[in-house]
Design a protein around this motif. Sequence first.
Motif, PDB file in Angstrom:
ATOM      1  N   LYS A  94     -10.832  56.430  74.647  1.00 47.64           N
ATOM      2  CA  LYS A  94     -10.526  56.174  76.048  1.00 47.64           C
ATOM      3  C   LYS A  94     -10.648  54.700  76.419  1.00 47.64           C
ATOM      4  N   TYR A  95     -11.719  54.064  76.120  1.00 46.69           N
ATOM      5  CA  TYR A  95     -11.914  52.668  76.507  1.00 46.69           C
ATOM      6  C   TYR A  95     -11.813  51.717  75.314  1.00 46.69           C
ATOM      7  N   ARG A  96     -11.105  52.163  74.272  1.00 52.91           N
ATOM      8  CA  ARG A  96     -10.913  51.301  73.126  1.00 52.91           C
ATOM      9  C   ARG A  96      -9.505  50.745  73.129  1.00 52.91           C
ATOM     10  N   HIS A  97      -9.295  49.722  72.306  1.00 50.21           N
ATOM     11  CA  HIS A  97      -7.959  49.143  72.193  1.00 50.21           C
ATOM     12  C   HIS A  97      -6.978  50.195  71.689  1.00 50.21           C
ATOM     13  N   ASN A  98      -5.933  50.417  72.419  1.00 50.38           N
ATOM     14  CA  ASN A  98      -4.992  51.495  72.092  1.00 50.38           C
ATOM     15  C   ASN A  98      -3.576  50.947  72.245  1.00 50.38           C
ATOM     16  N   ALA A  99      -3.045  50.351  71.201  1.00 45.18           N
ATOM     17  CA  ALA A  99      -1.724  49.704  71.274  1.00 45.18           C
ATOM     18  C   ALA A  99      -0.621  50.742  71.216  1.00 45.18           C
TER      19      ALA A  99
END
Lengths: 296, 297
Positions: A94-99
Amino acid sequence: MSMQVASQAARHSLTRFQRAPKITRKLRRHPKTGLPTPHVKIVTREFAPSRLEEHYHTTLKDDLMYMTYKHEIGERPPPRQIRMTFDPEDPYSKYRHNAPVGGSQFHKKPAPSSSPDNVVRLEKIQLHTMVKEAVANKSQLLSAIMQMKALTGETFQGGGHHAVEGIQIVRAKKSVGGWIRPNVPVGVKVDLKGQAMYDFLGTLVEFVLPRLRDFNGIILPPQSSSIKTPSSVSGVVSFGLPPSALVFFPQIEVNVDAYPKLAGMHIHFVTNAIGVGAQDRARALVSGFQIPFLRR
Amino acid sequence: MFPGPSAKCARLGHFLFLRSLTTEATCAVTRTPTLPVKQATRPQKSDKTSISTAIVLNRAPILTRSSTPFETAYYSYQARIRRALHNPFPYDFYFKQGTLIETRFNLEERKRERLAFGPAFLSKEDVSEEKRAADIAAVEQLAQQEGEGEVLMPRTHPSDTSGDVRSLDRKGQRNLYLLLHVLENGKETWRFPLGKVEKGQFLHQAAQKDLYAECGDEMDTWVVGKAPIGVYKPRQTSAEAQQASEIVFLFKAHIMAGQVKPQGDHIEDFAWLTKEEIKMRVHSHYWDGIKDILSDH
């Protein structure tokens, strides 16, 4: 005779104060410098009609609109559904880098639809120079700073405009082994906007480029080169001038001897064009100001 | 391979043919005796459309616009503020001390200060009267050597005073457009250069060709872009419309050098005119079709 006097009087009433206004309130003193400061914030605006700006509005703008107009029927298809690499609802990601899958697709960004508001126009000109010797000895930058100052006359917050940054020192960002360390001053840059921008452009086109013997135009990339690069969608036209070209600027020509060493510079014409084909639209605009282009 | 917009235009022309055909088919349906009223309200369209191109040949302004009194006052006010607030001028960076060039700059600077802030603003120079006179004489001599003092060209051309509308030098501050005075079908009209598009020709190529056909090739012109900038439908009588409906695509072009040399007997005269002057010459229907593509400047 009396008519001449009358017309002169009319002109003077427009172009000069008859008598300086009387200062009734005592002027504050600046706490640091001790100089009197006016009660109001003074901001300077255009002080002369700009020939190139007028040329843009009377001739170039119409032509560029006709040349870059893309006829579109109906509404545009909705943009592609972007799928993220990880499930955005998953608490782990959820709050991680998600390209997005397939990258940002910046090079495929479509151009905005043609309208009178987004006809391509010049936003700013950036002059930029890097002085290699400044890594070892930062006083080498002084010549480049003075050169930029003479060329543009820009100062920090000049004319009371808080957004005018004047001549900026460019510092190194990365550490390159044996050569450069972060935060070392290595270059100088200036952003020109509005009247200063058009004045510089006029000087460049009328005094400098015609006197350069080996300059036939900005070299265009070969026709086979990709149009899907980040530079081709960002609407910037760039080229460089060698140190030998700088002596042709009248601002520097008057006292070339005063500069220990002239530094060449990059010139970036930044336009409002964005999206696919933006660089071509920017080139069309810049060539309208008589900057030549050349295909090898 | 093919330029996009022009191919689109050629296709557009094709669609027009198609649409007229389909319109005719529906008209054939309405021609049944059950619907006589509808037939009367909707005029029958022709099966032929003749496409022409007209060229709005433009001479861009060659002079900067003169400022209005308000603009003059505004600019000189701003210049005064700038002069009052500017950073100190680095004399020793630009001039060697005591040179003639520095003296000239000082004299000119005092003149500019006097013009901006009035004669009472400047403090008196602490130089003797002889020294001042000598300085002025030296600076005048320098100006003579450098060939200064050439008179500027006037902003009005002789063609402005004589009213010569054929001259390309007239009205230097305005956009001018070429208008032809033609005698066609026994009627005299003013219009833009015009020509028919032949089958298989691209519109922008036809525009360039038609311009040369009517105005001669003794000029350098450039047709802006490959797409038309406007469309005009001439007013036709119903009989004419039944034969062939007419449609004119307008193209913008610039003149770079040379002058118009009318070709053909039907062209009686030509004129380079501003927007307001065009309004006085052309028919009102033509004016309504073209007024929005002409520049007010």
